[in-house]
Design a protein around this motif. Structure first.
Motif, short mmCIF file in Angstrom:
data_model
loop_
_atom_site.label_atom_id
_atom_site.label_comp_id
_atom_site.label_asym_id
_atom_site.label_seq_id
_atom_site.Cartn_x
_atom_site.Cartn_y
_atom_site.Cartn_z
N ARG A 12 0.85 -1.23 -0.15
CA ARG A 12 -0.13 0.12 0.05
C ARG A 12 0.88 1.36 -0.07
O ARG A 12 0.57 2.10 -0.68
CB ARG A 12 -0.88 -0.25 1.26
N GLU A 13 1.82 1.23 0.64
CA GLU A 13 2.83 2.32 0.86
C GLU A 13 3.39 2.55 -0.48
O GLU A 13 3.77 3.54 -0.79
CB GLU A 13 3.78 2.15 2.09
N ASP A 14 3.79 1.50 -1.09
CA ASP A 14 4.63 1.68 -2.56
C ASP A 14 3.54 2.35 -3.39
O ASP A 14 4.04 3.00 -4.12
CB ASP A 14 5.08 0.37 -2.87
N ILE A 15 2.29 1.92 -3.34
CA ILE A 15 1.36 2.43 -4.36
C ILE A 15 1.36 3.83 -4.30
O ILE A 15 1.26 4.43 -5.12
CB ILE A 15 0.03 1.56 -4.23
N ILE A 16 1.18 4.16 -2.71
CA ILE A 16 1.02 5.81 -2.50
C ILE A 16 2.32 6.64 -2.99
O ILE A 16 2.16 7.50 -3.82
CB ILE A 16 0.64 5.91 -0.95
N HIS A 17 3.35 6.14 -2.72
CA HIS A 17 4.71 6.74 -3.01
C HIS A 17 5.06 6.71 -4.73
O HIS A 17 5.12 7.67 -4.78
CB HIS A 17 5.92 5.79 -2.54
N TYR A 18 4.80 5.80 -5.46
CA TYR A 18 4.80 5.67 -6.69
C TYR A 18 3.86 6.51 -7.52
O TYR A 18 3.95 6.75 -8.64
CB TYR A 18 4.89 4.33 -7.24
N SER A 19 2.45 6.64 -6.98
CA SER A 19 1.49 7.33 -7.69
C SER A 19 1.58 8.88 -7.10
O SER A 19 0.56 9.52 -7.67
CB SER A 19 0.10 6.46 -7.06
N SER A 20 2.15 9.09 -6.04
CA SER A 20 1.94 10.68 -5.58
C SER A 20 2.10 11.70 -6.68
O SER A 20 1.40 12.69 -6.43
CB SER A 20 2.98 10.85 -4.44
N ASP A 21 2.72 11.45 -7.91
CA ASP A 21 3.04 12.45 -8.87
C ASP A 21 2.33 12.20 -10.13
O ASP A 21 2.66 12.65 -11.05
CB ASP A 21 4.41 12.89 -8.95
N LYS A 22 1.49 11.08 -10.10
CA LYS A 22 0.78 10.58 -11.20
C LYS A 22 -0.75 10.96 -11.39
O LYS A 22 -1.26 11.08 -10.42
CB LYS A 22 0.76 9.14 -11.03
N GLU A 23 -0.93 11.08 -12.47
CA GLU A 23 -2.65 11.46 -12.82
C GLU A 23 -3.62 10.22 -12.85
O GLU A 23 -4.58 10.32 -13.04
CB GLU A 23 -2.70 12.36 -14.10
N ALA A 24 -2.56 9.10 -13.16
CA ALA A 24 -3.51 7.88 -13.35
C ALA A 24 -2.85 6.55 -12.78
O ALA A 24 -1.75 6.55 -12.69
CB ALA A 24 -3.60 7.44 -14.85
N LEU A 25 -3.63 5.68 -12.22
CA LEU A 25 -3.18 4.56 -11.63
C LEU A 25 -3.95 3.31 -12.31
O LEU A 25 -5.18 3.23 -12.43
CB LEU A 25 -3.65 4.62 -10.03
N ILE B 64 -7.07 6.71 -1.74
CA ILE B 64 -7.46 7.81 -2.84
C ILE B 64 -7.19 9.18 -2.10
O ILE B 64 -6.70 10.21 -2.89
CB ILE B 64 -8.89 7.56 -3.51
N ASP B 65 -7.71 9.30 -1.04
CA ASP B 65 -7.30 10.64 -0.29
C ASP B 65 -6.03 11.05 -0.04
O ASP B 65 -5.85 12.30 -0.30
CB ASP B 65 -8.24 10.53 1.03
N GLN B 66 -5.26 10.03 -0.07
CA GLN B 66 -3.68 10.48 -0.04
C GLN B 66 -3.10 10.82 -1.36
O GLN B 66 -1.84 11.16 -1.50
CB GLN B 66 -2.94 9.52 0.50
N LEU B 67 -3.78 10.61 -2.52
CA LEU B 67 -3.38 10.89 -3.86
C LEU B 67 -4.28 11.82 -4.80
O LEU B 67 -4.87 11.70 -5.44
CB LEU B 67 -3.16 9.56 -4.83
N PRO B 68 -3.99 13.17 -4.16
CA PRO B 68 -4.89 14.09 -4.82
C PRO B 68 -4.56 14.36 -6.52
O PRO B 68 -5.81 14.89 -7.02
CB PRO B 68 -4.49 15.44 -3.97
N MET B 69 -3.66 14.14 -6.86
CA MET B 69 -3.41 14.28 -8.36
C MET B 69 -3.96 13.24 -9.35
O MET B 69 -4.27 13.63 -10.35
CB MET B 69 -1.77 14.19 -8.72
N LEU B 70 -4.49 12.18 -8.67
CA LEU B 70 -5.04 10.88 -9.50
C LEU B 70 -6.42 11.66 -10.17
O LEU B 70 -7.12 12.21 -9.62
CB LEU B 70 -5.59 10.02 -8.67
N GLN B 71 -6.46 11.28 -11.36
CA GLN B 71 -7.69 11.78 -12.11
C GLN B 71 -8.40 10.40 -12.51
O GLN B 71 -9.69 10.48 -12.51
CB GLN B 71 -7.62 12.53 -13.28
#
Length: 74
Positions: free
Chosen positions: A37-50, A63-70
């Motif tokens: 879970r921590e890896d997903i948050i870390h690697y997705s933190s600057d991404k627009e898509a997961l 999701i709440d921890q990844l505000p850039m995700l669209q």
């Protein structure tokens, strides 16, 4: 500017090629074991898509921890 995507596992090359041909910048989890879970948050933190697998737990807290995700897809 290219949209950035984090992919939680290796997917077939044809899918990777399709994403790249649509001007997406990909980062693919390189390890055999699934990301934590921590890896997903870390690697997705600057991404627009997961792009995750159905075995990844994607919940409101994550999701709440990844505000850039669209976009989130699996």
């Amino acid at each position: 500017m290219k949209k950035k995507v984090f992919i939680t596992r290796y997917i077939p090359q044809v899918a990777i090629d399709l994403l790249i041909s649509n001007s997406l910048e990909l980062e693919i989890w390189p390890h055999t074991l699934p990301p934590s879970r921590e890896d997903i948050i870390h690697y997705s933190s600057d991404k627009e898509a997961l792009l995750s697998l159905i075995t990844d737990t994607i919940d409101k807290d994550l999701i709440d921890q990844l505000p850039m995700l669209q976009i989130i897809s699996n």
